[in-house]
Design a protein around this motif. Sequence first.
Motif, PDB file in Angstrom:
ATOM      1  N   ASP A  76       0.822  -1.137  -0.024  1.00  0.00           N
ATOM      2  CA  ASP A  76       0.109  -0.064  -0.115  1.00  0.00           C
ATOM      3  C   ASP A  76       0.815   1.159  -0.082  1.00  0.00           C
ATOM      4  O   ASP A  76       1.479   1.636   0.924  1.00  0.00           O
ATOM      5  CB  ASP A  76      -0.985  -0.019   1.242  1.00  0.00           C
ATOM      6  N   ILE A  77       0.948   1.849  -1.195  1.00  0.00           N
ATOM      7  CA  ILE A  77       1.902   2.997  -1.408  1.00  0.00           C
ATOM      8  C   ILE A  77       1.517   4.467  -1.010  1.00  0.00           C
ATOM      9  O   ILE A  77       1.823   5.395  -1.325  1.00  0.00           O
ATOM     10  CB  ILE A  77       2.611   3.050  -2.815  1.00  0.00           C
ATOM     11  N   THR A  78       0.053   4.252  -0.760  1.00  0.00           N
ATOM     12  CA  THR A  78      -0.722   5.593  -0.468  1.00  0.00           C
ATOM     13  C   THR A  78      -0.002   6.969   0.453  1.00  0.00           C
ATOM     14  O   THR A  78       0.031   7.784  -0.337  1.00  0.00           O
ATOM     15  CB  THR A  78      -1.965   5.343  -0.019  1.00  0.00           C
ATOM     16  N   ASN A  79       0.508   6.429   1.405  1.00  0.00           N
ATOM     17  CA  ASN A  79       1.121   7.300   2.195  1.00  0.00           C
ATOM     18  C   ASN A  79       2.685   7.589   2.239  1.00  0.00           C
ATOM     19  O   ASN A  79       3.332   8.109   2.895  1.00  0.00           O
ATOM     20  CB  ASN A  79       0.733   7.216   3.885  1.00  0.00           C
ATOM     21  N   GLN A  80       3.249   6.806   0.903  1.00  0.00           N
ATOM     22  CA  GLN A  80       4.521   7.029   0.811  1.00  0.00           C
ATOM     23  C   GLN A  80       4.756   8.138  -0.339  1.00  0.00           C
ATOM     24  O   GLN A  80       4.144   8.622  -1.039  1.00  0.00           O
ATOM     25  CB  GLN A  80       5.122   5.572   0.364  1.00  0.00           C
ATOM     26  N   SER A  81       5.981   8.507  -0.543  1.00  0.00           N
ATOM     27  CA  SER A  81       6.442   9.319  -1.551  1.00  0.00           C
ATOM     28  C   SER A  81       6.650   8.658  -2.878  1.00  0.00           C
ATOM     29  O   SER A  81       7.402   7.672  -3.117  1.00  0.00           O
ATOM     30  CB  SER A  81       7.844   9.922  -1.357  1.00  0.00           C
ATOM     31  N   ILE A  82       5.526   8.915  -3.734  1.00  0.00           N
ATOM     32  CA  ILE A  82       5.451   8.128  -4.927  1.00  0.00           C
ATOM     33  C   ILE A  82       5.643   8.968  -6.533  1.00  0.00           C
ATOM     34  O   ILE A  82       5.422  10.403  -6.026  1.00  0.00           O
ATOM     35  CB  ILE A  82       4.043   7.383  -4.758  1.00  0.00           C
ATOM     36  N   VAL A  83       5.544   8.427  -7.137  1.00  0.00           N
ATOM     37  CA  VAL A  83       5.608   8.771  -8.628  1.00  0.00           C
ATOM     38  C   VAL A  83       4.211   8.044  -9.274  1.00  0.00           C
ATOM     39  O   VAL A  83       4.185   7.068  -9.186  1.00  0.00           O
ATOM     40  CB  VAL A  83       6.453   8.519  -9.528  1.00  0.00           C
ATOM     41  N   ALA A  84       3.156   8.812  -9.604  1.00  0.00           N
ATOM     42  CA  ALA A  84       1.904   8.551  -9.913  1.00  0.00           C
ATOM     43  C   ALA A  84       1.598   9.372 -11.211  1.00  0.00           C
ATOM     44  O   ALA A  84       1.670  10.599 -11.343  1.00  0.00           O
ATOM     45  CB  ALA A  84       0.948   8.468  -9.093  1.00  0.00           C
ATOM     46  N   ARG A  85       1.122   8.524 -12.257  1.00  0.00           N
ATOM     47  CA  ARG A  85       0.978   9.122 -13.527  1.00  0.00           C
ATOM     48  C   ARG A  85      -0.670   8.448 -13.898  1.00  0.00           C
ATOM     49  O   ARG A  85      -0.617   7.189 -13.818  1.00  0.00           O
ATOM     50  CB  ARG A  85       1.953   9.204 -14.643  1.00  0.00           C
ATOM     51  N   GLU A  86      -1.050   9.022 -14.958  1.00  0.00           N
ATOM     52  CA  GLU A  86      -2.498   8.588 -15.627  1.00  0.00           C
ATOM     53  C   GLU A  86      -2.330   9.206 -16.818  1.00  0.00           C
ATOM     54  O   GLU A  86      -1.905  10.272 -17.303  1.00  0.00           O
ATOM     55  CB  GLU A  86      -3.483   8.862 -15.004  1.00  0.00           C
ATOM     56  N   LEU A  87      -2.792   8.329 -17.985  1.00  0.00           N
ATOM     57  CA  LEU A  87      -2.950   9.261 -19.470  1.00  0.00           C
ATOM     58  C   LEU A  87      -4.440   9.226 -19.628  1.00  0.00           C
ATOM     59  O   LEU A  87      -5.216   8.347 -19.404  1.00  0.00           O
ATOM     60  CB  LEU A  87      -2.304   8.066 -20.164  1.00  0.00           C
ATOM     61  N   ALA A  88      -4.807  10.243 -20.064  1.00  0.00           N
ATOM     62  CA  ALA A  88      -6.266  10.620 -20.687  1.00  0.00           C
ATOM     63  C   ALA A  88      -6.228  10.948 -22.200  1.00  0.00           C
ATOM     64  O   ALA A  88      -5.300  11.909 -22.552  1.00  0.00           O
ATOM     65  CB  ALA A  88      -6.841  11.636 -20.056  1.00  0.00           C
ATOM     66  N   LEU A  89      -6.995  10.474 -23.007  1.00  0.00           N
ATOM     67  CA  LEU A  89      -7.574  10.890 -24.202  1.00  0.00           C
ATOM     68  C   LEU A  89      -8.752  11.653 -24.195  1.00  0.00           C
ATOM     69  O   LEU A  89      -9.719  10.931 -23.642  1.00  0.00           O
ATOM     70  CB  LEU A  89      -7.392   9.747 -25.444  1.00  0.00           C
ATOM     71  N   ILE A  90      -8.983  12.784 -24.727  1.00  0.00           N
ATOM     72  CA  ILE A  90     -10.163  13.615 -24.292  1.00  0.00           C
ATOM     73  C   ILE A  90     -10.702  14.156 -25.588  1.00  0.00           C
ATOM     74  O   ILE A  90      -9.882  14.969 -26.465  1.00  0.00           O
ATOM     75  CB  ILE A  90     -10.256  15.075 -23.353  1.00  0.00           C
ATOM     76  N   LYS A  91     -11.660  13.676 -26.157  1.00  0.00           N
ATOM     77  CA  LYS A  91     -12.337  14.332 -27.522  1.00  0.00           C
ATOM     78  C   LYS A  91     -12.922  15.361 -27.186  1.00  0.00           C
ATOM     79  O   LYS A  91     -14.317  15.233 -26.379  1.00  0.00           O
ATOM     80  CB  LYS A  91     -12.946  13.163 -28.362  1.00  0.00           C
TER      81      LYS A  91
END
Length: 171
Positions: A76-91
């Motif tokens: 569970d990495i919620t409270n750690q220092s993390i790198v988090a990314r998401e990709l979105a394509l929006i028309k």
Amino acid sequence: MRRIITLTVNNQTGVLNRITGLFMKRHYNIESITVGHSEIEGISKMTFVVNAQDEKDVEQITKQLNKQIDVLKVTDITNQSIVARELALIKVGATPANRLEIYSLIEPFRASIIDVSKESLVIQVTGEFDKIEALTDLLKPYGIKEIARTGTTAFTRGTQKQQNQAKVSLV
């Protein structure tokens, strides 16, 4: 409470089904899931974003995941220092008259236009969940025709050594 849980698993048939089944049995809603190959052949990395009521629930699901045969590691990495990314394509609906306006709107988000048609633009943006939500909210007045998101993928940041900076005195 929104939690980010990462799993390292053997890349075997049915592993994803067994793990999502475990979440289903415990009545946890999976907000997003990403799965992909890791740096080790035959091993995959999974990132789940789930809503849990409290720490006890998170501890329970973590214990249950660790019991799975093909699961090698659960964190569970919620409270750690993390790198988090998401990709979105929006028309988004776009006319020649408002394209420049849309471009100036997406520029601060470091988003890019990857497709142009007579009636729409397709915008690509990567970043943390909140960044994509903010851009989506700003684009709503133009008419979002379609949106596709990958979901969050994340891992902990590397440990960084603190360098002692020696003070130099001039004599």
